[in-house]
Design a protein around this motif. Structure first.
Motif, PDB file in Angstrom:
ATOM      1  N   ARG B 366       0.845  -1.201   0.000  1.00  0.00           N
ATOM      2  CA  ARG B 366       0.000   0.000   0.000  1.00  0.00           C
ATOM      3  C   ARG B 366       0.878   1.247   0.000  1.00  0.00           C
ATOM      4  N   LYS B 367       1.955   1.191   0.805  1.00  0.00           N
ATOM      5  CA  LYS B 367       2.881   2.321   0.849  1.00  0.00           C
ATOM      6  C   LYS B 367       3.539   2.521  -0.513  1.00  0.00           C
ATOM      7  N   PHE B 368       3.888   1.408  -1.137  1.00  0.00           N
ATOM      8  CA  PHE B 368       4.535   1.511  -2.448  1.00  0.00           C
ATOM      9  C   PHE B 368       3.573   2.055  -3.502  1.00  0.00           C
ATOM     10  N   TYR B 369       2.263   1.773  -3.333  1.00  0.00           N
ATOM     11  CA  TYR B 369       1.281   2.298  -4.274  1.00  0.00           C
ATOM     12  C   TYR B 369       1.257   3.822  -4.201  1.00  0.00           C
ATOM     13  N   ILE B 370       1.187   4.341  -2.975  1.00  0.00           N
ATOM     14  CA  ILE B 370       1.214   5.802  -2.797  1.00  0.00           C
ATOM     15  C   ILE B 370       2.555   6.353  -3.284  1.00  0.00           C
ATOM     16  N   GLY B 371       3.632   5.671  -2.862  1.00  0.00           N
ATOM     17  CA  GLY B 371       4.972   6.096  -3.270  1.00  0.00           C
ATOM     18  C   GLY B 371       5.139   6.092  -4.771  1.00  0.00           C
ATOM     19  N   GLY B 372       4.538   5.098  -5.435  1.00  0.00           N
ATOM     20  CA  GLY B 372       4.608   5.012  -6.900  1.00  0.00           C
ATOM     21  C   GLY B 372       3.963   6.226  -7.550  1.00  0.00           C
ATOM     22  N   TRP B 373       2.791   6.615  -7.049  1.00  0.00           N
ATOM     23  CA  TRP B 373       2.125   7.828  -7.551  1.00  0.00           C
ATOM     24  C   TRP B 373       3.025   9.050  -7.363  1.00  0.00           C
ATOM     25  N   LEU B 374       3.573   9.175  -6.158  1.00  0.00           N
ATOM     26  CA  LEU B 374       4.384  10.363  -5.861  1.00  0.00           C
ATOM     27  C   LEU B 374       5.647  10.389  -6.714  1.00  0.00           C
ATOM     28  N   LEU B 375       6.308   9.226  -6.802  1.00  0.00           N
ATOM     29  CA  LEU B 375       7.544   9.164  -7.578  1.00  0.00           C
ATOM     30  C   LEU B 375       7.278   9.479  -9.043  1.00  0.00           C
TER      31      LEU B 375
END
Lengths: 221, 420
Positions: B366-375
């Motif tokens: 889930r963190k990586f999903y948000i992080g993916g959007w931000l990155l």
């Protein structure tokens, strides 16, 4: 108009400076919240909550060093190869107070050994770092030559399986360069590595669930 | 007889060996009759804590000294000697750790995990060069950073790269920074430290991959000055943006530029803006068109980047050891085929339920999903700004250093004929 540009630059500069101060201030001054299930093993600071964690007490000091927990170690042998320095900063450390001084030492002899002599073919240690010395019948003293030990954990495995578990892997702080991210921690399969307070830099196992004291720690430059 | 008894005892013990990994007293402590004294277990302590503060002090004083040398003394020699000192102290003596570049990760981990104890030195090494840059430009890069100092020494035959290649390759540090923050903030890995090319040289001990990487960088560094600083360094991205708003920045000429062109080819980093005088000024309509184009382009690029990043989040999360472990544990076919890995063995012996591992993995994903959007969004924005920067022409009458990319090495100063 240079004056307008300079004004904008000034505002941004002020903003960035305040940002830096706020960032530094919050990171340094905020109280550490203990995370019940911390999900990072490679840069663990300190939790005071769970018993499974290495830190039984809250750490007030900011200065930390790496150490591995022998009770989590599965003796996979990666410590010998993954360290940034060669030979590894992880060495077999002998907790003498726990040693049974066995004649048939599971850490010294290969499993099928028939004659208990110091012949090279009998020894488990690949570098002859574990030395055996006769004390009195039937006791033998075992010492680790730190210069020869490569931290392969073969003896640790043997002692753990057949003996008291007095041979344990530990990061030797006179060798460890205290990397930002320990490269052994990165590959440790059992998440045994963590950061521990620098004033208690060893996690030697005692009998049961107690730990051996750090009181013999000498400061070295 | 005794030997046999011990062997039998051992056999029994192995049978009843419990899963508890803590040491057990299988053999009692011997009572020695001879005058044997038990040796103590030596536990050599770590480096004095005070020395960490000394590092910060050295950083502060070298930064002050180099800023003074660059801006007031306008001396190239001084910068050179400071860089030799930094290479010796921060490089070979401190073995490249702690460094400002890596401190990005400590700070991002500290921001997202309050349980992480951020070392004071890491924060100091992150903040102090930024503050200096905000006032005096990238004086840190000029000679205090050991990585830069090392590459500066080998830059013997620097070639011009061309602005297009420069700006395309200049996107790499942004990606590196984004990934480093993502992986540090999710508690996965410190990739800057992992792929650090130069610590191997500082420690005189490198793995083969590290050695090859450092060799490529230093070898190409003879012709492409400071390849790591310009096309990889994630800290350079932050310094670049801070330097654009710096209060004082080093200038090529001490007084007025006389347009003699002597400095034009002296910069090894292509960081001198050549004068663009108003030849054919754009009409208001053209400018408006460009402005609207940029206003549409940037949000579109951010959205597209974010979407791509979120789609890639499972791939990005593969780096996380816990995600990999969960994958191996959840896949029974793979588990039977392959010999049991140490990770699975350790997981089994820890007695942790698989459900808990799955929950943890989902949380990380889930963190990586948000992080993916931000990155992705961040990369979109970077690309948009790159295009915007190329569309807009900045008119300037003189030869001036590009405040963002200039590393304040003071090479150009020596070529300026204007003296005060």
């Amino acid at each position: 108009m240079p004056s307008r540009r300079e004004f904008i630059a000034k505002c941004v500069r002020g903003g960035l400076l305040t940002g830096l101060v706020v960032l530094g201030g919050t990171l340094m001054l905020r109280p550490r919240r203990d995370d019940e299930n911390c999900k990072f093993n490679f840069a663990c600071g300190s939790c005071s909550l769970s018993d499974s964690c290495n830190q039984a007490e809250a750490v007030s000091l900011r200065s930390t060093v790496w150490q591995l927990d022998p009770s989590k170690c599965i003796q996979c042998g990666r410590c010998a190869t993954a360290c940034v320095i060669t030979p590894s900063a992880v060495k077999c450390t002998h907790a003498y107070v726990m040693c049974g001084y066995c004649d048939l030492c599971g850490g010294y002899f290969k499993p099928e050994t028939k004659t208990l002599t110091t012949a090279a073919e009998n020894q488990l240690c690949p570098t002859n770092a574990l030395k055996r010395k006769f004390i009195e019948d039937p006791f033998y003293e075992y010492t680790v030559d730190e210069l020869l030990c490569i931290g392969c954990a073969k003896c640790v495995k043997g002692c753990d399986a057949f003996g008291n578990g007095s041979l344990q892997l530990q990061i030797r702080h006179n060798r460890c360069v205290n990397c930002n991210e320990c490269s052994i921690a990165r590959v440790c399969p059992s998440e045994a590595f963590s950061r521990v307070p620098a004033n208690k830099p060893y996690l030697l196992n005692g009998f049961g669930t107690e730990r051996l004291a750090n009181d013999k720690t000498q400061q070295e430059g | 007889m005794r030997k046999k008894a011990i062997l039998f005892l051992l056999f029994l013990l192995t049978l009843f060996q419990s899963m508890e990994s803590f040491a057990k007293q299988r053999f009692p402590k011997p009572e020695f009759e001879s005058a044997y004294t038990q040796p103590e277990t030596l536990q050599p302590g770590p480096r004095y804590e005070l020395l960490a503060y000394l590092d910060v002090l050295v950083l502060l004083s070298t930064l002050s000294l180099i800023s003074w040398l660059i801006l007031k003394k306008r001396s190239r020699k001084g910068v050179f000697w400071i860089s030799i000192f930094s290479l010796a102290y921060f490089g070979f003596y401190r073995e490249g750790c702690v460094c400002s570049i890596g401190a990005i990760q400590n700070v991002s981990l500290g921001l997202f995990y309050s349980a992480y104890t951020l070392p004071f030195t890491a924060l100091a090494f992150f903040v102090i060069p930024l503050v200096f840059t905000l006032f005096y430009g990238r004086t840190f890069c000029a000679g205090v950073c050991p990585f830069g100092a090392m590459q500066d020494l080998v830059a013997i035959q620097p070639q011009k790269m061309g602005s297009r290649l420069n700006s395309v390759l200049g996107l790499l540090p942004y990606l590196y920074l984004g990934l480093a923050v993502l992986y540090a903030a999710t508690g996965t890995d410190f990739i800057i430290c992992r792929y650090d090319p130069f610590v191997g040289i500082f420690r005189l001990n490198a793995s083969f991959g590290m050695f090859v990487f450092a060799g490529i960088l230093l070898g190409s560094g003879v012709f492409i000055a400071r390849p790591y600083c310009r096309f990889l360094c994630p800290y350079g991205v932050i310094l670049n943006w801070f330097s654009r708003f710096s209060k004082k920045h080093m200038t090529i000429t001490p007084a007025n530029c006389i347009q003699c062109k002597l400095c034009e080819n002296t910069c090894p980093y292509d960081a001198i803006n050549i004068p663009i005088t108003v030849k054919n000024p754009e009409t208001k309509q053209e400018l408006l068109k460009k402005f609207i184009l940029i206003c549409i382009l940037i949000p579109v690029l951010i959205a597209a980047g974010g979407y791509t990043g979120s789609k890639l989040h499972t791939t990005l999360a593969e780096v996380n050891p816990r995600v990999r472990l969960a994958k191996a544990v959840m896949d029974p076919v793979k588990m039977q085929e392959k010999p049991e890995s140490y990770e699975i063995k350790a997981f089994k012996s820890s007695g942790k339920p698989a459900k808990q591992l799955l929950e943890e993995t989902n949380e990380i994903l889930r963190k990586f999903y948000i992080g993916g959007w931000l990155l992705g969004g961040f990369m979109g924005l970077t690309f948009g700004l790159l295009i915007a920067g190329r569309l807009i022409t900045n008119y300037n009458p003189d030869y001036v250093p590009n405040k963002g990319t200039c590393l304040s090495c003071n090479r150009c100063i020596e070529y300026c004929p204007v003296k005060v």
